[in-house]
Design a protein around this motif. Structure first.
Motif, PDB file in Angstrom:
ATOM      1  N   VAL A   1       0.856  -1.182   0.000  1.00 42.61           N
ATOM      2  CA  VAL A   1       0.000   0.000   0.000  1.00 42.61           C
ATOM      3  C   VAL A   1       0.891   1.230   0.000  1.00 42.61           C
ATOM      4  O   VAL A   1       1.787   1.361   0.846  1.00 42.61           O
ATOM      5  N   ALA A   2       0.665   2.100  -0.940  1.00 44.63           N
ATOM      6  CA  ALA A   2       1.495   3.297  -1.064  1.00 44.63           C
ATOM      7  C   ALA A   2       1.341   4.205   0.149  1.00 44.63           C
ATOM      8  O   ALA A   2       0.267   4.280   0.754  1.00 44.63           O
ATOM      9  N   LEU A   3       2.425   4.891   0.491  1.00 48.18           N
ATOM     10  CA  LEU A   3       2.414   5.807   1.627  1.00 48.18           C
ATOM     11  C   LEU A   3       1.350   6.889   1.444  1.00 48.18           C
ATOM     12  O   LEU A   3       0.696   7.300   2.401  1.00 48.18           O
ATOM     13  N   GLU A   4       1.169   7.327   0.183  1.00 48.15           N
ATOM     14  CA  GLU A   4       0.183   8.362  -0.097  1.00 48.15           C
ATOM     15  C   GLU A   4      -1.233   7.903   0.257  1.00 48.15           C
ATOM     16  O   GLU A   4      -2.052   8.688   0.746  1.00 48.15           O
ATOM     17  N   SER A   5      -1.507   6.611   0.058  1.00 48.35           N
ATOM     18  CA  SER A   5      -2.834   6.076   0.376  1.00 48.35           C
ATOM     19  C   SER A   5      -3.080   6.086   1.881  1.00 48.35           C
ATOM     20  O   SER A   5      -4.186   6.369   2.342  1.00 48.35           O
ATOM     21  N   LEU A   6      -2.033   5.786   2.637  1.00 47.33           N
ATOM     22  CA  LEU A   6      -2.152   5.796   4.089  1.00 47.33           C
ATOM     23  C   LEU A   6      -2.361   7.214   4.595  1.00 47.33           C
ATOM     24  O   LEU A   6      -3.189   7.454   5.478  1.00 47.33           O
TER      25      LEU A   6
END
Length: 251
Positions: free
Chosen positions: A49-54
């Motif tokens: 999961v991309a950091l941006e999604s978190l």
């Protein structure tokens, strides 16, 4: 795979619950363990999961950055980091708060019965349940917002109706007072049976799915993990209320 992140902006247990709840809603996230003191989140994910999604999932007041590269978990055990985190505390240290609460409630119940000169199982169960609901509602009301955030992570009704956790805390308080003054025993036990039966379903799902989340039974005051002890608590209340309902109709 497991990633470790730094999360800033958390100032209380309620913040921890909000961050944990938000991250768990992100697709492919299976477990989140957060340390407010270390400002660290250990996240287990089935797919990257991309950091941006978190960051997008979190409120603007919180910031998340990655600390270490991903660690691929052993396929046999999908929670190795979580287990290591829990091993820092012994079983007694982890569950001491809730066990002490049960010890005090049980001791007081027995003392009241012995002071009466005779032992009544019905009255004993009534006093035990009064103590249980009054004490557990007290801890929830100390930080109602924090309790609500934690409770929404696993309770079936709270997931759909955001106001339910607030009602639940006051329902527990009302049940405690009703058992204490012996108000309409049949109705009180019926409400207890229904409310606790619904509550235990979400707890069972979380424990069986091995979700590493915080138990909200003592509100946001203590950091208790969801476990079989939580199931036992709910089943104990369900069992006692069912017994008293049965005896009511038999007599």
């Amino acid at each position: 795979m497991i990633h470790e992140y730094q999360v800033t902006g958390m100032t209380c247990s309620s913040c921890v619950a909000k961050v944990q709840s938000a991250i768990l809603k992100v697709p492919h996230i299976s477990s989140v363990v957060i340390s407010k003191e270390e400002k660290k989140a250990t996240i287990t994910m089935s797919e990257h999961v991309a950091l941006e999604s978190l960051q997008t999932a979190l409120d603007a007041r919180y910031s998340i950055t990655e600390l270490k590269p991903a660690i691929f978990a052993n396929p046999v055990s999908t929670y190795p980091i979580d287990s290591l985190t829990e091993e820092k505390k012994s079983w007694w240290e982890t569950y001491k708060p809730v066990l002490m609460v049960f010890f005090y409630i049980t001791a007081i119940t027995l003392l009241v019965q012995f002071s009466n000169g005779s032992f009544s199982w019905m009255q004993g169960m009534q006093h035990f349940m009064a103590g249980f609901f009054l004490v557990f509602s007290f801890f929830k009301l100390l930080n109602l917002e924090g309790f609500a955030d934690s409770y929404r992570m696993y309770d079936l009704i709270a997931k759909k109706f955001k106001q339910w956790p607030y009602w639940y805390a006051f329902i527990e308080l009302g049940l405690g007072l009703a058992f204490l003054v012996n108000f309409n025993p049949l109705m009180t036990n019926l409400i207890t049976l229904i409310v606790m039966s619904v509550s235990v379903v979400g707890v069972l799902q979380s424990v069986l799915n091995k979700r590493k989340i915080k138990c909200a039974c003592l509100g946001a005051v203590f950091n208790l993990p969801m476990s079989t002890i939580t199931i036992i608590e709910d089943l104990l209340m369900i069992g006692m209320s069912a017994i008293m309902i049965f005896i009511h109709f038999v007599n």
